[in-house]
Structures are given as structure tokens and as C-alpha cells.
Design an enzyme around this catalytic site. Sequence first.
Site, PDB file in Angstrom:
ATOM      1  N   HIS A 200      53.921  56.039  42.360  1.00  0.00           N
ATOM      2  CA  HIS A 200      53.622  56.847  43.555  1.00  0.00           C
ATOM      3  C   HIS A 200      52.348  57.646  43.297  1.00  0.00           C
ATOM      4  O   HIS A 200      52.084  58.064  42.159  1.00  0.00           O
ATOM      5  CB  HIS A 200      54.806  57.779  43.850  1.00  0.00           C
ATOM      6  CG  HIS A 200      54.683  58.454  45.181  1.00  0.00           C
ATOM      7  ND1 HIS A 200      53.879  59.559  45.373  1.00  0.00           N
ATOM      8  CD2 HIS A 200      55.233  58.172  46.385  1.00  0.00           C
ATOM      9  CE1 HIS A 200      53.960  59.923  46.651  1.00  0.00           C
ATOM     10  NE2 HIS A 200      54.770  59.101  47.281  1.00  0.00           N
TER      11      HIS A 200
ATOM     12  N   GLU B 246      50.307  52.652  50.273  1.00  0.00           N
ATOM     13  CA  GLU B 246      50.340  54.076  50.606  1.00  0.00           C
ATOM     14  C   GLU B 246      48.937  54.680  50.461  1.00  0.00           C
ATOM     15  O   GLU B 246      48.561  55.137  49.372  1.00  0.00           O
ATOM     16  CB  GLU B 246      51.304  54.804  49.661  1.00  0.00           C
ATOM     17  CG  GLU B 246      52.747  54.399  49.834  1.00  0.00           C
ATOM     18  CD  GLU B 246      53.667  55.598  49.784  1.00  0.00           C
ATOM     19  OE1 GLU B 246      54.424  55.786  50.719  1.00  0.00           O
ATOM     20  OE2 GLU B 246      53.590  56.366  48.810  1.00  0.00           O
TER      21      GLU B 246
HETATM   22  C1  PEP Z   1      55.164  59.369  50.486  1.00  0.00           C
HETATM   23  O1  PEP Z   1      54.968  60.427  49.872  1.00  0.00           O
HETATM   24  O2  PEP Z   1      55.431  58.309  49.914  1.00  0.00           O
HETATM   25  C2  PEP Z   1      55.085  59.404  51.953  1.00  0.00           C
HETATM   26  C3  PEP Z   1      55.077  58.272  52.598  1.00  0.00           C
HETATM   27  O3  PEP Z   1      55.023  60.640  52.505  1.00  0.00           O
HETATM   28  P1  PEP Z   1      55.058  61.021  54.054  1.00  0.00           P
HETATM   29  O4  PEP Z   1      56.062  60.166  54.731  1.00  0.00           O
HETATM   30  O5  PEP Z   1      55.413  62.468  54.061  1.00  0.00           O
HETATM   31  O6  PEP Z   1      53.671  60.779  54.567  1.00  0.00           O
END
Ligand code: PEP
Length: 226
Positions: A95, A152
Site C-alpha cells: 500500500h 491506487e
Molecule cells: C486506500 O487508502 O487504499 C484508499 C483507497 O483510500 P480511500 O478510499 O480513502 O481513497
Amino acid sequence: MSKLIIANWKSQKNIKEAGIWLDIIKAERDSFEEGVQVVVAPPYPLLPAVAEKAEEAGIEIAVQDISPFEAGSYTGAVSAYNLSGLSVKYAIVGHSERRLYFHETHADVARKVTQAIEHGITPVVCVDHDFVYEQAAVIDEEYLEQCIIAYEPAGAIGTGLNEDIGRVRRVSKRVRDAFGDDIRMLYGGSVTEENIGEYMLVTDGALVATASLKPEQFVKLVQAVK
Ligand code: PEP
């Protein structure tokens, strides 16, 4: 094609709040579309309690991180071996917060992938668009297609600035090129009940943090997955 929706609680929630969340998901489970699999990634201390209730709530369990080492003398680390018997199906690895605050490298993430797979846990490998190939290059080739990838983009996480759908589509091509044609890819970054529908057109699911915390809000988000 089934969709995977992973709720990442990060270091939020205590045991009481976790119980309330699970009760609400259990009560609403039948309103979710068939083929939508809900997964929760609780903080480690809550894992046994969540695991106990998860099955009757119809959800699966992920961990938010896993040790890059086998069981042994690694104080503070939680090995894949430690998780046996706790019904853990997935491990989020790499992450962006682990990479940023804990200085994890692509090589660290690759070792975590190995540990997870060798202990029967599917790694959910978080990547941003600019290091998809670099991350894939250090993962054992035989394990590449056993990963699930979570695209992400750092700028979209927790900001409300969700990624452009065209960009997600382009990155998914890059992910397939790097990890294999049959790879499953999720999108994560400011996913909400309003925008999840469009991401489901081009991905296999979503990694959700902020919008997963309030159970009523998360239920609406999952109900919006068709
Ligand atoms: C994350 O931290 O993996 C994430 C997707 O956060 P958020 O949904 O808050 O954007």
C-alpha cells in the site's frame, strides 16, 4: 465475472465498532448483487474477533500487511504462518502508505507476495501507474498471475479526487502486460457509491478505505455494484 470489494479499515475502529459494522453488513448481505464478494481488512488486533463473525456475515478476510519473512525472530512482524486458522484469504501488500511511511521497496513487496502465496493467501499488490513494470519485475515469475493488483494512484487516495476512468483503462492494459493477461485488477482511490459503477465497467473490483468506515455508507456503495 465476480467483483471483489475490499474494505480497508487501516488503523481505524475498535472491537465494538467492528462488531456493529459486521452486524449491519450481515443484515444487508442479501441486498448485494450475486457475484459481489465483500472483503474486510481489519487492524491486526481485531482479526480473530472479525474472523469469528465474518462467515455468518458472508464476507471474507484480508490483512493490511504481512511479514516478508517466514515465522521466526522478527519482533513485531506478523508472519503468514501466524495467520493459519484465522480464515485469512487475502493480504494487501505494498500500500502507498506502507511505501511512504515504512519505506517499503518493490523488493520488500515481492518478498511479501512470496510469503503470502506460499501460505495459501492471495496477495493484493498495490501499484501506482509509474512503477507497474518495476514492481512486476522483482516478483517471482511463477507468482505474477496469482496476484490481484490494486491500481491506487497516490493523488486519489483519501483526497476525493478519484481517477479518470480512461486512465484506469490505460493502466489496466499496462498491468495485464506486466502481470499477465488473466490478472484481476481492482481500482482504489476515493471510491464512493456515486462513482463505483463506472469503475466496475473496467476493473474486477475496488479497494475502499474512507467510504468503508461507516457501515451504512459502505452498504450503499456495495449495493451500487452491478
Ligand atoms: C486506500 O487508502 O487504499 C484508499 C483507497 O483510500 P480511500 O478510499 O480513502 O481513497
